[in-house]
Design a protein around this motif. Sequence first.
Motif, PDB file in Angstrom:
ATOM      1  N   ARG A   1      10.177 -24.608  29.530  1.00 16.22           N
ATOM      2  CA  ARG A   1      11.290 -25.559  29.531  1.00 16.22           C
ATOM      3  C   ARG A   1      10.860 -26.948  29.065  1.00 16.22           C
ATOM      4  O   ARG A   1      11.615 -27.660  28.395  1.00 16.22           O
ATOM      5  N   SER A   2       9.644 -27.351  29.417  1.00 11.58           N
ATOM      6  CA  SER A   2       9.206 -28.718  29.091  1.00 11.58           C
ATOM      7  C   SER A   2       8.387 -28.801  27.810  1.00 11.58           C
ATOM      8  O   SER A   2       8.024 -29.899  27.377  1.00 11.58           O
ATOM      9  N   TYR A   3       8.109 -27.683  27.173  1.00 17.16           N
ATOM     10  CA  TYR A   3       7.111 -27.656  26.108  1.00 17.16           C
ATOM     11  C   TYR A   3       7.500 -28.519  24.904  1.00 17.16           C
ATOM     12  O   TYR A   3       6.730 -29.393  24.481  1.00 17.16           O
ATOM     13  N   ILE A   4       8.647 -28.280  24.334  1.00 16.66           N
ATOM     14  CA  ILE A   4       9.028 -29.008  23.122  1.00 16.66           C
ATOM     15  C   ILE A   4       9.134 -30.503  23.394  1.00 16.66           C
ATOM     16  O   ILE A   4       8.703 -31.336  22.589  1.00 16.66           O
ATOM     17  N   ARG A   5       9.670 -30.852  24.562  1.00 10.74           N
ATOM     18  CA  ARG A   5       9.766 -32.270  24.926  1.00 10.74           C
ATOM     19  C   ARG A   5       8.393 -32.923  24.967  1.00 10.74           C
ATOM     20  O   ARG A   5       8.181 -34.024  24.432  1.00 10.74           O
ATOM     21  N   ASP A   6       7.417 -32.247  25.593  1.00 11.31           N
ATOM     22  CA  ASP A   6       6.082 -32.825  25.721  1.00 11.31           C
ATOM     23  C   ASP A   6       5.306 -32.789  24.411  1.00 11.31           C
ATOM     24  O   ASP A   6       4.401 -33.608  24.194  1.00 11.31           O
ATOM     25  N   LEU A   7       5.660 -31.849  23.542  1.00 14.37           N
ATOM     26  CA  LEU A   7       4.920 -31.713  22.288  1.00 14.37           C
ATOM     27  C   LEU A   7       5.368 -32.731  21.238  1.00 14.37           C
ATOM     28  O   LEU A   7       4.585 -33.087  20.348  1.00 14.37           O
ATOM     29  N   GLU A   8       6.579 -33.216  21.339  1.00 13.43           N
ATOM     30  CA  GLU A   8       7.123 -34.088  20.292  1.00 13.43           C
ATOM     31  C   GLU A   8       6.243 -35.304  19.990  1.00 13.43           C
ATOM     32  O   GLU A   8       5.924 -35.565  18.814  1.00 13.43           O
TER      33      GLU A   8
ATOM     34  N   ALA B   1      -4.064 -39.911  20.442  1.00 17.22           N
ATOM     35  CA  ALA B   1      -3.626 -40.525  19.187  1.00 17.22           C
ATOM     36  C   ALA B   1      -4.780 -41.235  18.483  1.00 17.22           C
ATOM     37  O   ALA B   1      -4.930 -41.153  17.260  1.00 17.22           O
ATOM     38  N   ALA B   2      -5.617 -41.923  19.266  1.00 18.59           N
ATOM     39  CA  ALA B   2      -6.769 -42.623  18.683  1.00 18.59           C
ATOM     40  C   ALA B   2      -7.740 -41.634  18.053  1.00 18.59           C
ATOM     41  O   ALA B   2      -8.314 -41.896  16.980  1.00 18.59           O
ATOM     42  N   ALA B   3      -7.933 -40.486  18.703  1.00 16.31           N
ATOM     43  CA  ALA B   3      -8.864 -39.485  18.188  1.00 16.31           C
ATOM     44  C   ALA B   3      -8.367 -38.893  16.873  1.00 16.31           C
ATOM     45  O   ALA B   3      -9.135 -38.742  15.914  1.00 16.31           O
ATOM     46  N   VAL B   4      -7.093 -38.551  16.811  1.00 18.07           N
ATOM     47  CA  VAL B   4      -6.542 -37.989  15.581  1.00 18.07           C
ATOM     48  C   VAL B   4      -6.650 -38.996  14.436  1.00 18.07           C
ATOM     49  O   VAL B   4      -7.076 -38.666  13.321  1.00 18.07           O
ATOM     50  N   GLU B   5      -6.296 -40.240  14.711  1.00 15.49           N
ATOM     51  CA  GLU B   5      -6.362 -41.274  13.680  1.00 15.49           C
ATOM     52  C   GLU B   5      -7.802 -41.493  13.204  1.00 15.49           C
ATOM     53  O   GLU B   5      -8.061 -41.632  11.997  1.00 15.49           O
ATOM     54  N   GLU B   6      -8.730 -41.525  14.145  1.00 17.26           N
ATOM     55  CA  GLU B   6     -10.129 -41.745  13.783  1.00 17.26           C
ATOM     56  C   GLU B   6     -10.687 -40.594  12.965  1.00 17.26           C
ATOM     57  O   GLU B   6     -11.409 -40.799  11.977  1.00 17.26           O
ATOM     58  N   ALA B   7     -10.364 -39.364  13.364  1.00 14.55           N
ATOM     59  CA  ALA B   7     -10.828 -38.199  12.608  1.00 14.55           C
ATOM     60  C   ALA B   7     -10.295 -38.239  11.182  1.00 14.55           C
ATOM     61  O   ALA B   7     -11.046 -38.023  10.218  1.00 14.55           O
ATOM     62  N   HIS B   8      -9.013 -38.518  11.026  1.00 15.15           N
ATOM     63  CA  HIS B   8      -8.434 -38.556   9.691  1.00 15.15           C
ATOM     64  C   HIS B   8      -9.012 -39.695   8.859  1.00 15.15           C
ATOM     65  O   HIS B   8      -9.175 -39.563   7.640  1.00 15.15           O
ATOM     66  N   GLY B   9      -9.349 -40.795   9.515  1.00 20.20           N
ATOM     67  CA  GLY B   9      -9.965 -41.908   8.798  1.00 20.20           C
ATOM     68  C   GLY B   9     -11.329 -41.554   8.228  1.00 20.20           C
ATOM     69  O   GLY B   9     -11.791 -42.176   7.263  1.00 20.20           O
ATOM     70  N   MET B  10     -11.973 -40.555   8.832  1.00 18.86           N
ATOM     71  CA  MET B  10     -13.281 -40.092   8.355  1.00 18.86           C
ATOM     72  C   MET B  10     -13.156 -38.899   7.409  1.00 18.86           C
ATOM     73  O   MET B  10     -14.165 -38.327   6.981  1.00 18.86           O
ATOM     74  N   GLY B  11     -11.918 -38.497   7.113  1.00 17.31           N
ATOM     75  CA  GLY B  11     -11.720 -37.336   6.259  1.00 17.31           C
ATOM     76  C   GLY B  11     -11.983 -36.027   6.973  1.00 17.31           C
ATOM     77  O   GLY B  11     -12.239 -35.002   6.320  1.00 17.31           O
ATOM     78  N   LYS B  12     -11.897 -36.024   8.299  1.00 17.14           N
ATOM     79  CA  LYS B  12     -12.148 -34.831   9.107  1.00 17.14           C
ATOM     80  C   LYS B  12     -10.841 -34.244   9.641  1.00 17.14           C
ATOM     81  O   LYS B  12      -9.788 -34.896   9.607  1.00 17.14           O
ATOM     82  N   GLN B  13     -10.929 -33.025  10.150  1.00 18.72           N
ATOM     83  CA  GLN B  13      -9.773 -32.330  10.704  1.00 18.72           C
ATOM     84  C   GLN B  13      -9.783 -32.405  12.227  1.00 18.72           C
ATOM     85  O   GLN B  13     -10.853 -32.367  12.858  1.00 18.72           O
ATOM     86  N   PHE B  14      -8.583 -32.450  12.802  1.00 20.99           N
ATOM     87  CA  PHE B  14      -8.429 -32.486  14.257  1.00 20.99           C
ATOM     88  C   PHE B  14      -7.388 -31.445  14.656  1.00 20.99           C
ATOM     89  O   PHE B  14      -6.219 -31.543  14.279  1.00 20.99           O
ATOM     90  N   TYR B  15      -7.832 -30.438  15.409  1.00 19.25           N
ATOM     91  CA  TYR B  15      -6.950 -29.366  15.862  1.00 19.25           C
ATOM     92  C   TYR B  15      -6.691 -29.520  17.355  1.00 19.25           C
ATOM     93  O   TYR B  15      -7.566 -29.953  18.101  1.00 19.25           O
ATOM     94  N   LEU B  16      -5.522 -29.122  17.776  1.00 18.14           N
ATOM     95  CA  LEU B  16      -5.127 -29.284  19.167  1.00 18.14           C
ATOM     96  C   LEU B  16      -4.829 -27.932  19.791  1.00 18.14           C
ATOM     97  O   LEU B  16      -3.931 -27.211  19.330  1.00 18.14           O
ATOM     98  N   ALA B  17      -5.600 -27.584  20.827  1.00 22.14           N
ATOM     99  CA  ALA B  17      -5.380 -26.327  21.533  1.00 22.14           C
ATOM    100  C   ALA B  17      -4.161 -26.453  22.442  1.00 22.14           C
ATOM    101  O   ALA B  17      -4.084 -27.345  23.281  1.00 22.14           O
ATOM    102  N   SER B  18      -3.218 -25.546  22.253  1.00 22.23           N
ATOM    103  CA  SER B  18      -2.000 -25.492  23.053  1.00 22.23           C
ATOM    104  C   SER B  18      -1.767 -24.017  23.367  1.00 22.23           C
ATOM    105  O   SER B  18      -0.755 -23.426  23.001  1.00 22.23           O
ATOM    106  N   ASN B  19      -2.747 -23.410  24.036  1.00 22.32           N
ATOM    107  CA  ASN B  19      -2.891 -21.958  24.009  1.00 22.32           C
ATOM    108  C   ASN B  19      -2.815 -21.259  25.358  1.00 22.32           C
ATOM    109  O   ASN B  19      -3.292 -20.148  25.515  1.00 22.32           O
ATOM    110  N   LEU B  20      -2.207 -21.903  26.353  1.00 20.81           N
ATOM    111  CA  LEU B  20      -2.087 -21.211  27.627  1.00 20.81           C
ATOM    112  C   LEU B  20      -0.978 -20.155  27.559  1.00 20.81           C
ATOM    113  O   LEU B  20      -0.183 -20.110  26.614  1.00 20.81           O
ATOM    114  N   SER B  21      -0.925 -19.295  28.597  1.00 18.88           N
ATOM    115  CA  SER B  21       0.156 -18.319  28.730  1.00 18.88           C
ATOM    116  C   SER B  21       1.194 -18.927  29.670  1.00 18.88           C
ATOM    117  O   SER B  21       1.016 -18.905  30.894  1.00 18.88           O
ATOM    118  N   PRO B  22       2.272 -19.503  29.139  1.00 15.34           N
ATOM    119  CA  PRO B  22       3.152 -20.330  29.962  1.00 15.34           C
ATOM    120  C   PRO B  22       4.114 -19.518  30.824  1.00 15.34           C
ATOM    121  O   PRO B  22       4.636 -18.487  30.399  1.00 15.34           O
TER     122      PRO B  22
END
Length: 466
Positions: free
Chosen positions: A80-87, A53-74
């Motif tokens: 079953r747990s994905y949406i719960r953990d992603l929220e 959360a701190a990283a995303v906030e800091e990046a946006h404060g600098m006008g930068k983009q922050f992407y999150l890799a969520s790319n495994l083959s589950p």
Amino acid sequence: MSTPFTPELLSPAGTLKSMRYAFAYGADAVYAGQPRYSLRVRNNEFNKLDNLAAAVEEAHGMGKQFYLASNLSPHNDKVRSYIRDLEPVIEMGPDALIMSDPGLIMMVKDRWPEQEVHLSVQANAVNWASVKFWERQGISRVILSRELSLDEIEEIRQQCPEMEIEVFVHGALCIAYSGRCLLSGYMTHRDSNQGACTNSCRWEYNAHSTKENETGDLIAVDQRRDVRGSENPVNTDDLSAVYTPKDYDPSGVNEVEPVLLQEKNRPGELMPAYEDEHGTYIMNSKDLRAVQHVERLVNMGIHSLKIEGRTKSHYYVARTAQVYRRAIDNAVAGKPFDKNLMAELEHLANRGYTEGFYRRHVPAEYQNYEKGVSTNPNQQFVAEVNGSDSNRLHLEVKNRFSVGDKLELITPQGNHSFTLDHMLDKHGQDTETAPGSGHQVAIDLPEHIQLSEKDADYTLLMRYTA
């Protein structure tokens, strides 16, 4: 003549520190791994949601983009747990999720239809029809497979003008098809497609020539001999290091003899490996370096140029961002490519460089830059600045250096070489040597070097070793 589109420079961020160095040295965006659901679950500072959360906030404060890799083959348990953990992650506001699994993409789009999704390289998009398919599914950017040539990338760009296209330009290459590897799972029961890759392809292997016994099984006929007859183990830094004995016949008319591979820490466990006209498939690859192709990628209108390396150091992130930032800016300004940028990347630890699949034949003028030691002195990362006052820099030592050494300051605004003529220890006493990691020293900034306070916060010190 219109100004070319300026692509995004996308750097890896395994830690907050790496993210900050990436932005300081010119990156427009960073990508990090979602805990439990990315392909780099080890060595990931962002397994703590507060850090993420701190990283995303800091990046946006600098006008930068922050992407999150969520790319495994589950497997099912992670579905079953994905949406719960992603929220809670979605609530942080990442600019995009990098995803590969169609089922998870469907679930995200159903739950958060406005969330941007970038298609991971793990999805292996290699043609324009595939890109159009994903465009219909609501994907906003496709990261193309590494197995494409420049001409193929350009055709995809032309056929899919509405889709953002991202390509890799630097970093480690998998021996498998854009990361879909089973070697780690076979060797250590840690599945790379579940985020647990142990880099088995980069371990030290010895090759043994073989013969068939009376039952038709392969047995080793030498002891620590590679298949060229050398007494030395195979150098696995080079895919061409394993050759078949006898006469190699690419037509396939004559049978190609296999070799047996033995991993350094697994004595007695011999694994068969074969080579055909395409090569051999178990050894590791050289690292990708495509800075020489930035100009063409800019002219194609590629949206994002990506550097691999979420487990690499902040020094690696800074140095690669600096070089590729210059390459992009030069290309947009219409300046000719500076081949010295290739040599600068030699200062990074690497396994030898390749341009991957981008071109089949490399022009002769690039050959001298395959190994930079002939044209560019080697360097070692020796310290980082942890404070400054007046014209003095306070340094956190990483590796030994001494008065009289030729050094280079790496800064966000440019690099400066000088010879060190004076140094103080942490008590303010003269000292000849900074012994190594864990020590603090101070040096005077040479008169010809000007550093802003912001630059000093992200300055690194290198020592020329040759």
